[in-house]
Design an enzyme around this catalytic site. Structure first.
Site, short mmCIF file in Angstrom:
data_model
loop_
_atom_site.label_atom_id
_atom_site.label_comp_id
_atom_site.label_asym_id
_atom_site.label_seq_id
_atom_site.Cartn_x
_atom_site.Cartn_y
_atom_site.Cartn_z
N GLU A 140 0.83 -1.32 -0.13
CA GLU A 140 -0.06 0.10 0.01
C GLU A 140 0.91 1.32 -0.01
O GLU A 140 1.78 1.33 0.58
CB GLU A 140 -0.90 0.08 1.22
CG GLU A 140 -2.03 -0.86 1.23
CD GLU A 140 -2.73 -1.02 2.40
OE1 GLU A 140 -3.82 -0.64 2.62
OE2 GLU A 140 -2.19 -1.72 3.38
N CYS A 164 3.38 8.48 0.94
CA CYS A 164 3.98 7.66 2.07
C CYS A 164 4.29 6.42 1.52
O CYS A 164 3.19 5.66 0.97
CB CYS A 164 2.86 7.67 3.21
SG CYS A 164 3.30 6.58 4.58
N CYS A 212 6.69 -6.77 8.17
CA CYS A 212 7.55 -6.10 8.85
C CYS A 212 7.76 -6.96 9.86
O CYS A 212 7.00 -7.57 10.61
CB CYS A 212 6.94 -4.95 9.33
SG CYS A 212 7.99 -3.91 10.40
N CYS A 220 6.35 -4.32 16.69
CA CYS A 220 5.82 -3.01 17.69
C CYS A 220 4.37 -3.53 17.94
O CYS A 220 3.60 -3.66 17.10
CB CYS A 220 5.78 -1.70 17.08
SG CYS A 220 7.65 -1.18 16.59
N CYS A 231 1.23 -1.67 16.51
CA CYS A 231 1.10 -1.31 15.01
C CYS A 231 0.53 -2.68 14.27
O CYS A 231 0.79 -3.82 14.65
CB CYS A 231 2.52 -1.32 14.63
SG CYS A 231 2.50 -0.88 12.97
N SER A 248 11.76 7.52 8.60
CA SER A 248 11.14 7.05 9.95
C SER A 248 11.69 5.63 10.43
O SER A 248 11.60 4.85 9.70
CB SER A 248 9.72 7.18 10.23
OG SER A 248 9.36 6.78 11.52
N SER A 266 11.00 6.95 15.80
CA SER A 266 9.68 6.43 16.67
C SER A 266 10.22 6.00 17.89
O SER A 266 10.49 4.94 18.31
CB SER A 266 9.08 5.10 15.90
OG SER A 266 8.82 5.58 14.62
N LEU A 267 10.17 7.14 18.87
CA LEU A 267 10.70 6.83 20.39
C LEU A 267 9.36 6.06 21.23
O LEU A 267 9.69 5.07 21.65
CB LEU A 267 11.10 7.86 20.80
CG LEU A 267 11.50 7.93 22.20
CD1 LEU A 267 13.12 7.17 22.19
CD2 LEU A 267 11.96 9.46 22.71
N HIS A 268 8.15 6.82 21.24
CA HIS A 268 7.13 6.53 21.77
C HIS A 268 7.18 6.06 23.28
O HIS A 268 6.11 5.43 23.67
CB HIS A 268 6.53 5.00 20.95
CG HIS A 268 6.54 5.24 19.48
ND1 HIS A 268 6.04 6.54 18.98
CD2 HIS A 268 6.48 4.55 18.41
CE1 HIS A 268 6.06 6.59 17.88
NE2 HIS A 268 6.24 5.20 17.32
N ASN A 288 -3.91 5.61 16.35
CA ASN A 288 -5.13 5.14 15.71
C ASN A 288 -5.38 3.66 15.97
O ASN A 288 -4.66 2.80 15.93
CB ASN A 288 -4.67 5.07 14.27
CG ASN A 288 -4.60 6.49 13.70
OD1 ASN A 288 -5.62 7.14 13.50
ND2 ASN A 288 -3.69 6.80 12.98
N CYS A 301 -2.09 6.99 9.80
CA CYS A 301 -0.63 6.57 10.15
C CYS A 301 -0.53 5.26 10.81
O CYS A 301 -1.36 5.08 11.91
CB CYS A 301 -0.04 7.64 11.02
SG CYS A 301 1.55 7.32 11.64
N1 SAH Z 1 9.31 1.37 10.62
C1 SAH Z 1 9.29 2.91 10.69
C2 SAH Z 1 8.36 3.50 9.83
C3 SAH Z 1 6.98 3.09 9.60
S1 SAH Z 1 5.71 3.29 11.05
C4 SAH Z 1 9.11 3.31 12.27
O1 SAH Z 1 8.71 2.45 12.98
O2 SAH Z 1 9.24 4.32 12.34
C5 SAH Z 1 5.54 4.98 10.76
C6 SAH Z 1 4.98 5.65 12.35
O3 SAH Z 1 3.60 5.21 12.72
C7 SAH Z 1 5.89 5.09 13.32
O4 SAH Z 1 6.22 6.16 14.05
C8 SAH Z 1 5.13 4.04 14.05
O5 SAH Z 1 5.26 3.77 15.24
C9 SAH Z 1 3.75 4.89 13.94
N2 SAH Z 1 2.23 3.84 14.20
C10 SAH Z 1 2.31 2.57 13.89
N3 SAH Z 1 0.83 2.19 14.19
C11 SAH Z 1 0.38 3.35 14.69
C12 SAH Z 1 -0.74 3.71 14.97
N4 SAH Z 1 -1.85 2.44 15.02
N5 SAH Z 1 -1.13 4.75 15.13
C13 SAH Z 1 -0.55 5.86 15.15
N6 SAH Z 1 0.96 5.69 14.70
C14 SAH Z 1 1.08 4.36 14.38
#
Ligand code: SAH
Length: 341
Positions: free
Chosen positions: A90, A103, A110, A114, A117, A189, A212-214, A288, A331
């Protein structure tokens, strides 16, 4: 036969030299492929027949088969493409005040796992080829009839786990005679593959880096991002600091707000401590929700308080606005209904 879309100028030059042709033809070819968007080498008028025949035997001007194209009320479009081996990927097109942004996806599935995700629910089958990443930009631009000015590498996959193809992708889309997407208009990212951040610090294009620190500490990050066990927060921050020093560029820190997990004011404080003095820009992302996952989006009030607290602590911060939610293109939601089983 190889896809022409996977060839950087440097590779084309080497190839031309190898077959006894002038390397400057590389830029001519690039101009025809990306500016004139030829669908056959026969359309090229400033290269002699003999060389065109040779090119035809070596390269294909392939494309991605578009299976569906969905439009969101806010102008976001999501594309489902079928690759030559049948795998589906996609790509999302977003309309912004400053232009059109695409994007891109970098892997089929993947492996980063995470917990919040949707992408990681399909294990990685393979890396995308450089050409398959380039073609996402080409095809979306053609199908939507827009000029793409910005690219974010935030689709499915971990770009630094497909490092060489992603770097070559940048060189190709940045080429001044090709798509000419400015390096500063491209953002990659990563979930924090530390070794690659060091390597990336040496890359000479000024492509933006987002992390992506989170989470503000190992305890929380270990819970939601398995990659943290290999590369804990302190090591990640060390790499980010090195990158900033080496390149003199600012880094974007992505932080999804997950209800009750990482959204307390105490977390905001820890985050501010962690990022203190760092040339960073914090992007707070409303989560999301993913049906199969237990995580919830933080309350609006909590998000605002978190944001205010970081502001008070003098961090450069924004709360990300959302797009494409109604077509599952928001996202982290790139997981087509077609792939569900
Ligand atoms: N693998 C890379 C890029 C892909 S994800 C990364 O981890 O950065 C792009 C961004 O979307 C990342 O910051 C990821 O953590 C975030 N993401 C994943 N699932 C999400 C969700 N359900 N809601 C919001 N952001 C999300």
């Amino acid at each position: 036969m190889e896809s022409i879309y996977g060839y950087s100028e440097e590779m084309l030059k080497n190839y031309l030299t190898e077959i006894g042709e002038k390397p400057f033809r590389a830029s001519q070819i690039i101009e025809w492929v990306y500016r004139h968007r030829i669908s056959s080498f026969d359309e090229i008028t400033n290269i002699k027949k003999g060389l065109l025949e040779t090119l035809k035997q070596r390269f294909i001007l392939d494309t991605l088969e578009c299976v569906t194209q969905q439009k969101s009320a806010d102008g976001t479009q999501k594309f489902l493409f079928r690759l030559h081996d049948g795998n589906l990927i996609e790509t999302v097109l977003m309309r912004q005040d400053y232009g059109y942004s695409v994007c891109v996806t970098t892997e089929v599935g993947c492996n980063m796992g995470c917990c919040f995700c949707a992408s990681g629910m399909k294990k990685k089958l393979r890396n995308l080829e450089t050409s398959e990443i380039v073609l996402q930009v080409m095809c979306v631009s053609k199908l939507a009839e827009v000029r793409v000015s910005h690219v974010v590498v935030m689709g499915i996959g971990e770009p630094f786990d497909n490092y060489d193809n992603v770097i070559r992708f940048f060189k190709i889309i940045n080429h001044p005679l090709g798509l000419e997407i400015g390096a500063r208009h491209i953002t990659v990212s990563t979930c924090g593959i530390v070794d690659k951040i060091y390597e990336y610090a040496e890359f000479d294009l000024q492509v933006n880096l987002a992390i992506s620190l989170h989470a503000p500490n190992d305890e929380i990050r270990n819970q939601i991002m398995p990659v943290n066990r290999a590369y804990p927060v302190a090591k990640l921050l060390e790499a980010i600091r090195y990158y900033i020093e080496r390149t003199n560029r600012r880094v974007t820190i992505e932080y999804i707000l997950l209800r009750g997990i990482n959204d307390s004011l105490e977390c905001a404080d820890m985050l501010a401590d962690l990022l203190h003095g760092l040339n960073a820009y914090v992007n707070l992302i409303p989560y999301n929700e993913v049906i199969e996952k237990p995580y919830k989006r933080s309350e609006r009030e909590t998000m605002l308080q978190f944001f205010d607290h970081l502001k008070k602590r003098r961090l450069n911060v924004q709360l990300r606005r959302e797009q494409g939610g109604d077509i599952d293109a928001a996202c982290g939601q790139l997981r087509s209904k077609h792939l569900k089983n």
